[in-house]
Design a protein around this motif. Sequence first.
Motif, short mmCIF file in Angstrom:
data_model
loop_
_atom_site.label_atom_id
_atom_site.label_comp_id
_atom_site.label_asym_id
_atom_site.label_seq_id
_atom_site.Cartn_x
_atom_site.Cartn_y
_atom_site.Cartn_z
N GLU A 141 0.82 -1.21 0.00
CA GLU A 141 0.00 0.00 0.00
C GLU A 141 0.85 1.26 0.00
O GLU A 141 0.53 2.24 -0.65
CB GLU A 141 -0.94 -0.01 1.20
N PHE A 142 1.97 1.23 0.73
CA PHE A 142 2.87 2.37 0.76
C PHE A 142 3.47 2.62 -0.62
O PHE A 142 3.52 3.75 -1.10
CB PHE A 142 3.97 2.15 1.79
N LYS A 143 3.93 1.55 -1.28
CA LYS A 143 4.50 1.69 -2.62
C LYS A 143 3.47 2.22 -3.60
O LYS A 143 3.77 3.05 -4.46
CB LYS A 143 5.05 0.35 -3.11
N LYS A 144 2.23 1.73 -3.48
CA LYS A 144 1.17 2.19 -4.37
C LYS A 144 0.89 3.68 -4.16
O LYS A 144 0.71 4.44 -5.11
CB LYS A 144 -0.11 1.39 -4.12
N ALA A 145 0.89 4.11 -2.91
CA ALA A 145 0.63 5.53 -2.61
C ALA A 145 1.77 6.41 -3.11
O ALA A 145 1.53 7.49 -3.65
CB ALA A 145 0.44 5.72 -1.11
N VAL A 146 3.00 5.95 -2.96
CA VAL A 146 4.14 6.74 -3.42
C VAL A 146 4.15 6.84 -4.93
O VAL A 146 4.36 7.92 -5.49
CB VAL A 146 5.46 6.13 -2.90
N SER A 147 3.87 5.74 -5.62
CA SER A 147 3.88 5.78 -7.09
C SER A 147 2.72 6.62 -7.60
O SER A 147 2.85 7.31 -8.61
CB SER A 147 3.83 4.38 -7.68
N ALA A 148 1.57 6.60 -6.94
CA ALA A 148 0.44 7.43 -7.35
C ALA A 148 0.77 8.91 -7.15
O ALA A 148 0.44 9.74 -7.99
CB ALA A 148 -0.81 7.06 -6.57
N ASP A 149 1.44 9.22 -6.05
CA ASP A 149 1.82 10.61 -5.78
C ASP A 149 2.82 11.10 -6.83
O ASP A 149 2.72 12.22 -7.31
CB ASP A 149 2.40 10.73 -4.38
N GLU A 150 3.79 10.26 -7.20
CA GLU A 150 4.78 10.65 -8.20
C GLU A 150 4.13 10.84 -9.56
O GLU A 150 4.47 11.76 -10.29
CB GLU A 150 5.89 9.61 -8.28
N SER A 151 3.17 9.99 -9.92
CA SER A 151 2.52 10.14 -11.23
C SER A 151 1.67 11.40 -11.25
O SER A 151 1.57 12.06 -12.28
CB SER A 151 1.67 8.91 -11.56
N ASN A 152 1.07 11.78 -10.11
CA ASN A 152 0.31 13.03 -10.05
C ASN A 152 1.22 14.23 -10.23
O ASN A 152 0.85 15.22 -10.86
CB ASN A 152 -0.45 13.14 -8.73
N LYS A 153 2.42 14.17 -9.68
CA LYS A 153 3.37 15.27 -9.83
C LYS A 153 3.80 15.42 -11.28
O LYS A 153 3.95 16.53 -11.77
CB LYS A 153 4.60 15.04 -8.94
N VAL A 154 4.00 14.29 -11.97
CA VAL A 154 4.41 14.35 -13.38
C VAL A 154 3.30 14.98 -14.20
O VAL A 154 3.55 15.81 -15.08
CB VAL A 154 4.77 12.93 -13.89
N ILE A 155 2.07 14.62 -13.93
CA ILE A 155 0.95 15.19 -14.66
C ILE A 155 0.84 16.68 -14.39
O ILE A 155 0.63 17.47 -15.31
CB ILE A 155 -0.37 14.46 -14.29
N GLU A 156 1.03 17.10 -13.14
CA GLU A 156 0.97 18.52 -12.79
C GLU A 156 2.07 19.30 -13.48
O GLU A 156 1.85 20.40 -13.97
CB GLU A 156 1.07 18.69 -11.28
N VAL A 157 3.27 18.73 -13.55
CA VAL A 157 4.39 19.41 -14.20
C VAL A 157 4.11 19.56 -15.68
O VAL A 157 4.34 20.62 -16.27
CB VAL A 157 5.71 18.65 -13.95
N LYS A 158 3.58 18.52 -16.32
CA LYS A 158 3.28 18.60 -17.74
C LYS A 158 2.20 19.63 -18.01
O LYS A 158 2.24 20.34 -19.00
CB LYS A 158 2.85 17.24 -18.27
#
Length: 71
Positions: free
Chosen positions: A40-57
């Motif tokens: 669950e921790f890995k899933k939350a971290v990867s979801a947070d990172e993908s949201n940051k990439v989308i925000e940056v784009k």
Amino acid sequence: MFEGLFQPLHMLVILAIALIFFGPGKLPELGSSLGKSIREFKKAVSADESNKVIEVKETQNPSDLSEKKTS
């Protein structure tokens, strides 16, 4: 070959202490709950990172940059 904290003998001592402290019936339950929490921790971290990439784009849209330069 094996240096540091995680030598085979150290791992056996840690396992023996855990077995004495928690008992043989509780160890499988602890292992499964630990594995579930790590997943669950890995899933939350990867979801947070993908949201940051989308925000940056979204914020680095070329039309936005040209409007800022002309203002």
